[in-house]
Motif scaffolding. Structure first.
Motif, PDB file in Angstrom:
ATOM      1  N   ARG A   1      27.381  27.981  72.875  1.00  0.00           N
ATOM      2  CA  ARG A   1      27.962  28.326  71.572  1.00  0.00           C
ATOM      3  C   ARG A   1      26.993  27.996  70.447  1.00  0.00           C
ATOM      4  O   ARG A   1      26.888  28.733  69.479  1.00  0.00           O
ATOM      5  N   LEU A   2      26.303  26.885  70.577  1.00  0.00           N
ATOM      6  CA  LEU A   2      25.327  26.500  69.563  1.00  0.00           C
ATOM      7  C   LEU A   2      24.201  27.522  69.504  1.00  0.00           C
ATOM      8  O   LEU A   2      23.800  27.963  68.422  1.00  0.00           O
ATOM      9  N   ALA A   3      23.718  27.938  70.655  1.00  0.00           N
ATOM     10  CA  ALA A   3      22.647  28.932  70.691  1.00  0.00           C
ATOM     11  C   ALA A   3      23.111  30.241  70.070  1.00  0.00           C
ATOM     12  O   ALA A   3      22.387  30.870  69.305  1.00  0.00           O
ATOM     13  N   LEU A   4      24.333  30.650  70.382  1.00  0.00           N
ATOM     14  CA  LEU A   4      24.882  31.868  69.813  1.00  0.00           C
ATOM     15  C   LEU A   4      25.012  31.725  68.306  1.00  0.00           C
ATOM     16  O   LEU A   4      24.675  32.627  67.552  1.00  0.00           O
ATOM     17  N   GLY A   5      25.459  30.561  67.859  1.00  0.00           N
ATOM     18  CA  GLY A   5      25.582  30.315  66.429  1.00  0.00           C
ATOM     19  C   GLY A   5      24.241  30.402  65.715  1.00  0.00           C
ATOM     20  O   GLY A   5      24.142  30.921  64.610  1.00  0.00           O
ATOM     21  N   VAL A   6      23.217  29.892  66.353  1.00  0.00           N
ATOM     22  CA  VAL A   6      21.874  29.947  65.766  1.00  0.00           C
ATOM     23  C   VAL A   6      21.416  31.396  65.650  1.00  0.00           C
ATOM     24  O   VAL A   6      20.885  31.815  64.629  1.00  0.00           O
ATOM     25  N   LEU A   7      21.638  32.169  66.687  1.00  0.00           N
ATOM     26  CA  LEU A   7      21.239  33.579  66.649  1.00  0.00           C
ATOM     27  C   LEU A   7      22.009  34.344  65.586  1.00  0.00           C
ATOM     28  O   LEU A   7      21.439  35.165  64.868  1.00  0.00           O
ATOM     29  N   VAL A   8      23.292  34.075  65.471  1.00  0.00           N
ATOM     30  CA  VAL A   8      24.092  34.723  64.434  1.00  0.00           C
ATOM     31  C   VAL A   8      23.551  34.327  63.064  1.00  0.00           C
ATOM     32  O   VAL A   8      23.478  35.140  62.152  1.00  0.00           O
TER      33      VAL A   8
ATOM     34  N   LEU B   1      19.055  21.626  61.901  1.00  0.00           N
ATOM     35  CA  LEU B   1      19.639  21.329  63.201  1.00  0.00           C
ATOM     36  C   LEU B   1      19.433  19.879  63.630  1.00  0.00           C
ATOM     37  O   LEU B   1      18.389  19.294  63.362  1.00  0.00           O
ATOM     38  N   PRO B   2      20.423  19.347  64.350  1.00  0.00           N
ATOM     39  CA  PRO B   2      20.223  18.037  64.981  1.00  0.00           C
ATOM     40  C   PRO B   2      19.289  18.217  66.178  1.00  0.00           C
ATOM     41  O   PRO B   2      19.015  19.353  66.594  1.00  0.00           O
ATOM     42  N   PRO B   3      18.792  17.133  66.762  1.00  0.00           N
ATOM     43  CA  PRO B   3      17.836  17.239  67.880  1.00  0.00           C
ATOM     44  C   PRO B   3      18.300  18.143  69.025  1.00  0.00           C
ATOM     45  O   PRO B   3      17.512  18.939  69.539  1.00  0.00           O
TER      46      PRO B   3
ATOM     47  N   ARG C   1      16.396  21.645  70.226  1.00  0.00           N
ATOM     48  CA  ARG C   1      15.920  21.958  71.592  1.00  0.00           C
ATOM     49  C   ARG C   1      16.415  23.331  72.026  1.00  0.00           C
ATOM     50  O   ARG C   1      15.670  24.112  72.625  1.00  0.00           O
ATOM     51  N   VAL C   2      17.672  23.637  71.719  1.00  0.00           N
ATOM     52  CA  VAL C   2      18.229  24.949  72.075  1.00  0.00           C
ATOM     53  C   VAL C   2      17.492  26.059  71.325  1.00  0.00           C
ATOM     54  O   VAL C   2      17.138  27.084  71.902  1.00  0.00           O
ATOM     55  N   LEU C   3      17.249  25.831  70.045  1.00  0.00           N
ATOM     56  CA  LEU C   3      16.554  26.828  69.235  1.00  0.00           C
ATOM     57  C   LEU C   3      15.147  27.086  69.772  1.00  0.00           C
ATOM     58  O   LEU C   3      14.728  28.228  69.920  1.00  0.00           O
ATOM     59  N   LYS C   4      14.422  26.026  70.071  1.00  0.00           N
ATOM     60  CA  LYS C   4      13.051  26.181  70.584  1.00  0.00           C
ATOM     61  C   LYS C   4      13.039  26.872  71.943  1.00  0.00           C
ATOM     62  O   LYS C   4      12.156  27.676  72.233  1.00  0.00           O
ATOM     63  N   SER C   5      14.022  26.566  72.774  1.00  0.00           N
ATOM     64  CA  SER C   5      14.126  27.232  74.069  1.00  0.00           C
ATOM     65  C   SER C   5      14.397  28.722  73.874  1.00  0.00           C
ATOM     66  O   SER C   5      13.804  29.568  74.548  1.00  0.00           O
ATOM     67  N   GLY C   6      15.289  29.027  72.946  1.00  0.00           N
ATOM     68  CA  GLY C   6      15.575  30.427  72.637  1.00  0.00           C
ATOM     69  C   GLY C   6      14.366  31.149  72.083  1.00  0.00           C
ATOM     70  O   GLY C   6      14.123  32.316  72.393  1.00  0.00           O
TER      71      GLY C   6
END
Length: 83
Positions: free
Chosen positions: A3-10, A61-63, A67-72
């Motif tokens: 959900r966090l990754a999806l939120g970042v993309l949105v 973003l928190p840590p 990490r999720v953002l960088k992975s994406g």
């Protein structure tokens, strides 16, 4: 986490703005995807816009989210390079 990754993309798409250049120096573009972006002004503007959004979101973003953002980002770059 998904959900966090999806939120970042949105968030990338929700943030507005106009940009007129690519996010990297075209003098050093060697990969086909980079060359294509450098040759097309509209792709360059979109690349710059996405880069601006990435860095704005990254600062908030928190840590764990970072990490999720960088992975994406790594996954995105692999896919972009594959095209």
């Amino acid at each position: 986490m998904k959900r966090l990754a999806l939120g970042v993309l949105v968030g990338f798409y929700a943030l507005g703005g106009t940009a007129w250049a690519q996010a990297f120096n075209c003098d050093f573009a060697k990969a086909p995807d980079e060359i294509t972006i450098c040759r097309d002004a509209s792709l360059g503007a979109l690349d710059e816009q996405m880069s601006d959004h990435f860095y704005k979101i990254r600062q908030q973003l928190p840590p764990a989210g970072l990490r999720v953002l960088k992975s994406g980002q790594a996954d995105f770059m692999k896919r972009r390079n594959f095209c």
